[in-house]
Design an enzyme around this catalytic site. Sequence first.
Site, PDB file in Angstrom:
ATOM      1  N   SER A   1       0.812  -1.229   0.000  1.00 60.07           N
ATOM      2  CA  SER A   1       0.000   0.000   0.000  1.00 60.07           C
ATOM      3  C   SER A   1       0.844   1.277   0.000  1.00 60.07           C
ATOM      4  O   SER A   1       1.645   1.484  -0.892  1.00 60.07           O
ATOM      5  CB  SER A   1      -0.962  -0.033   1.181  1.00 60.07           C
ATOM      6  OG  SER A   1      -1.863   1.029   1.102  1.00 60.07           O
ATOM      7  N   HIS A   2       0.701   2.088   1.042  1.00 59.99           N
ATOM      8  CA  HIS A   2       1.357   3.399   1.107  1.00 59.99           C
ATOM      9  C   HIS A   2       2.720   3.328   1.781  1.00 59.99           C
ATOM     10  O   HIS A   2       3.354   4.362   1.978  1.00 59.99           O
ATOM     11  CB  HIS A   2       0.445   4.359   1.866  1.00 59.99           C
ATOM     12  CG  HIS A   2      -0.024   3.767   3.165  1.00 59.99           C
ATOM     13  ND1 HIS A   2      -1.007   2.803   3.223  1.00 59.99           N
ATOM     14  CD2 HIS A   2       0.389   3.944   4.432  1.00 59.99           C
ATOM     15  CE1 HIS A   2      -1.201   2.433   4.473  1.00 59.99           C
ATOM     16  NE2 HIS A   2      -0.358   3.108   5.230  1.00 59.99           N
TER      17      HIS A   2
ATOM     18  N   ASP B   1      -0.617   1.600  -4.018  1.00 59.71           N
ATOM     19  CA  ASP B   1      -1.422   0.620  -4.753  1.00 59.71           C
ATOM     20  C   ASP B   1      -2.728   1.192  -5.287  1.00 59.71           C
ATOM     21  O   ASP B   1      -3.569   0.445  -5.802  1.00 59.71           O
ATOM     22  CB  ASP B   1      -1.702  -0.598  -3.868  1.00 59.71           C
ATOM     23  CG  ASP B   1      -2.535  -0.247  -2.642  1.00 59.71           C
ATOM     24  OD1 ASP B   1      -2.414   0.889  -2.157  1.00 59.71           O
ATOM     25  OD2 ASP B   1      -3.320  -1.098  -2.187  1.00 59.71           O
TER      26      ASP B   1
ATOM     27  N   ASP C   1      -5.416   2.758  -3.864  1.00 55.49           N
ATOM     28  CA  ASP C   1      -6.743   2.736  -3.238  1.00 55.49           C
ATOM     29  C   ASP C   1      -7.046   3.980  -2.407  1.00 55.49           C
ATOM     30  O   ASP C   1      -8.189   4.209  -2.042  1.00 55.49           O
ATOM     31  CB  ASP C   1      -6.980   1.439  -2.438  1.00 55.49           C
ATOM     32  CG  ASP C   1      -5.952   1.218  -1.350  1.00 55.49           C
ATOM     33  OD1 ASP C   1      -5.018   2.041  -1.224  1.00 55.49           O
ATOM     34  OD2 ASP C   1      -6.078   0.211  -0.629  1.00 55.49           O
ATOM     35  N   ARG C   2      -6.033   4.787  -2.100  1.00 55.89           N
ATOM     36  CA  ARG C   2      -6.296   6.008  -1.319  1.00 55.89           C
ATOM     37  C   ARG C   2      -6.404   7.219  -2.232  1.00 55.89           C
ATOM     38  O   ARG C   2      -5.929   7.191  -3.373  1.00 55.89           O
ATOM     39  CB  ARG C   2      -5.173   6.243  -0.307  1.00 55.89           C
ATOM     40  CG  ARG C   2      -5.115   5.189   0.755  1.00 55.89           C
ATOM     41  CD  ARG C   2      -4.121   5.552   1.840  1.00 55.89           C
ATOM     42  NE  ARG C   2      -4.175   4.548   2.909  1.00 55.89           N
ATOM     43  CZ  ARG C   2      -3.713   4.725   4.127  1.00 55.89           C
ATOM     44  NH1 ARG C   2      -3.141   5.859   4.457  1.00 55.89           N
ATOM     45  NH2 ARG C   2      -3.811   3.773   5.043  1.00 55.89           N
TER      46      ARG C   2
ATOM     47  N   ASP D   1      -2.154   6.600  -3.564  1.00 56.65           N
ATOM     48  CA  ASP D   1      -1.027   5.974  -2.864  1.00 56.65           C
ATOM     49  C   ASP D   1      -0.379   4.849  -3.669  1.00 56.65           C
ATOM     50  O   ASP D   1      -0.716   4.640  -4.842  1.00 56.65           O
ATOM     51  CB  ASP D   1      -1.475   5.452  -1.494  1.00 56.65           C
ATOM     52  CG  ASP D   1      -2.367   4.225  -1.608  1.00 56.65           C
ATOM     53  OD1 ASP D   1      -3.114   4.124  -2.597  1.00 56.65           O
ATOM     54  OD2 ASP D   1      -2.302   3.351  -0.718  1.00 56.65           O
TER      55      ASP D   1
ATOM     56  N   LYS E   1     -11.329   0.217  -1.435  1.00 52.61           N
ATOM     57  CA  LYS E   1     -11.436   1.648  -1.642  1.00 52.61           C
ATOM     58  C   LYS E   1     -10.739   1.974  -2.954  1.00 52.61           C
ATOM     59  O   LYS E   1      -9.952   1.174  -3.463  1.00 52.61           O
ATOM     60  CB  LYS E   1     -10.859   2.419  -0.474  1.00 52.61           C
ATOM     61  CG  LYS E   1      -9.447   2.066  -0.100  1.00 52.61           C
ATOM     62  CD  LYS E   1      -9.141   2.535   1.316  1.00 52.61           C
ATOM     63  CE  LYS E   1      -7.776   2.036   1.758  1.00 52.61           C
ATOM     64  NZ  LYS E   1      -7.680   1.819   3.181  1.00 52.61           N
TER      65      LYS E   1
HETATM   66  C1  G1P Z   1      -4.935   2.654   8.949  1.00 48.50           C
HETATM   67  C2  G1P Z   1      -6.090   3.600   8.776  1.00 48.50           C
HETATM   68  C3  G1P Z   1      -7.350   2.827   8.453  1.00 48.50           C
HETATM   69  C4  G1P Z   1      -7.100   1.964   7.207  1.00 48.50           C
HETATM   70  C5  G1P Z   1      -5.870   1.091   7.421  1.00 48.50           C
HETATM   71  C6  G1P Z   1      -5.515   0.302   6.160  1.00 48.50           C
HETATM   72  O1  G1P Z   1      -5.191   1.779  10.029  1.00 48.50           O
HETATM   73  O2  G1P Z   1      -6.294   4.389   9.928  1.00 48.50           O
HETATM   74  O3  G1P Z   1      -8.417   3.710   8.238  1.00 48.50           O
HETATM   75  O4  G1P Z   1      -8.209   1.148   6.945  1.00 48.50           O
HETATM   76  O5  G1P Z   1      -4.757   1.908   7.769  1.00 48.50           O
HETATM   77  O6  G1P Z   1      -5.262   1.147   5.076  1.00 48.50           O
HETATM   78  P1  G1P Z   1      -4.612   2.021  11.516  1.00 48.50           P
HETATM   79  O7  G1P Z   1      -3.118   2.142  11.387  1.00 48.50           O
HETATM   80  O8  G1P Z   1      -5.217   3.295  12.008  1.00 48.50           O
HETATM   81  O9  G1P Z   1      -5.064   0.820  12.303  1.00 48.50           O
HETATM   82 ZN    ZN Z   2      -3.277   1.553  -0.384  1.00 53.18          ZN
END
Ligand code: G1P
Ligand code: ZN
Length: 542
Positions: A112-113, A278, A280-281, A276, A375
């Site tokens: 992901s990010h 991948d 999805d953000r 981001d 997302k």
């Molecule tokens: C974080 C974000 C949450 C998201 C998750 C995965 O989780 O706050 O909204 O779904 O990354 O992308 P957290 O680190 O707060 O548990």
């Molecule tokens: Zn992502």
Amino acid sequence: MLRIVETKPYPDQKPGTSGLRKKVKVFQQPGYVENFVQSVFDSLEGFAGDTLVIGGDGRYFNAEAIQIAIRLAAANGFGRIVVGQHGWLSTPAVSALIRALGAFGGLILSASHNPGGPDGDFGIKYNIGAGGPAPEKITDAIFARTKTITQYKTLDAPDIALGRLGEVKVGAATVAIVDPVETYAKLMRKLFDFEAIRGLFASGFRMKFDAMHAITGPYAKAIFEEELGAGAGVVINGVPLPSFGGHHPDPNLTYARELYDLVMAPDGPDFGAASDGDGDRNLIIGRGQFITPSDSLAMLAANATLAPGYAAGLKGIARSMPTSAAADRVAAKLGIPCYETPTGWKFFGNLLDADMATLCGEESFGTGSNHIREKDGVWAVLMWLNILAKRKISVADLAAEHWRTYGRNYYTRHDYDEVDLSAGNALMDALRARLPALPGQSLGGYKVQAADDFAYHDPVDGSDSKGQGVRVLFEGGSRIVYRLSGTGTVGATIRIYIEKYEPPTGDLGQDAQTALADLIGLSRQFCEIEKRTGRAAPSVIT
Ligand code: G1P
Ligand code: ZN
């Protein structure tokens, strides 16, 4: 030729809600990818001859992992393996492809990010036939399997050319290398008024999209620049690079600062967006006006019927608990339910499958709908463009109008990263202990209406999730929320979410940090952040 390879379990292959995520170096250990992928297949039933989608966000080790996964999928009996060209597929595109093809499931290679490169992160996630992440029942089975695995099945077959579109045979399976954008773009064309958006760009509307050298580059170029006529140069950092150009591919106000400064400038473009690693953000900024993800969900919901895919109206809205209540006000006006779920996209899946919610969102830059089960960053941008094109209004004016109608939920999230784990847990325990006595008390001039540790009863499958975050709710719609991150890798990350409701008649045009200054002070004092963690200020503010 089929080859059975003896192997020994790795003890650390527990997939979380976002799959198995580790440092690249961990994934590079001999048999590590093989063990995990075989454990995934061993946890599934009835896929012989069926279709598997495979793709990733282009980060370092993506291509190597995909070659391994293809050989294992073929050896384990999948009939057709659909892979994005160059090994590229955004997470939303995998979800879209699984659904469009009626595939058995898919493997997403991404972290992901999180940063990429040889010292960065990597990940493998399995998605089910509905297009969303595997439910806990499957991830638990996968983890159990990783602990007992003794062998994996692969093929003696050379690497395939991931760049060449078309079909090749790997063992008995057919591997189809497909354009990563095509199926996804087709879905977007169905949902949005591309003609209207083309008109918007033709009228001189200027946009910048920051792909952060991650997966959305090819999608944004094909859809925004080419198909919608936004023009060359609209997409910046558009080439996916294995190390994301050394950047942190997280589209927030810290890591997408360059875009933010560009769009906030008086002569900046009309619209700025980013996605981001991948895809999805999403980050949405209008000239002179940043839109919080919470507000974005509310504003999209209020205007959703302007997009053809949502013309029939919304069934409901879902938001994660820490996401502001702005969407609740829209839902109330529309006369539809608004569901408040624990943090994490997986809680939306049931509501979407049951057709109880149409749009959903999280404050952490995640917005989406029932079109897929992830997302979707590019989707959010198109939804905004569709609405702006139809409304013929600027982002700042749309926001101002929205707040005059519903009031404004001033909002910010303060993160305290890499706090000592026991200090983080002690802070949360101390907060929980104070909950029963809070209602009726006045804190810094704010009267507590209710306080709890958030629990969720899933209306679809009846499951209960407890201990999802401490909420202190004040009279008048303001609140402070405390929770520990479930995705951090070092120590504890304390997240404090601060929200202040300003009614339509109030002062709606303030800077968020200023409007929230007193509540921010209160949020720190109340949990004794400095005394307990040694931190006087957060590491990241969004
Ligand atoms: C974080 C974000 C949450 C998201 C998750 C995965 O989780 O706050 O909204 O779904 O990354 O992308 P957290 O680190 O707060 O548990
Ligand atoms: Zn992502």
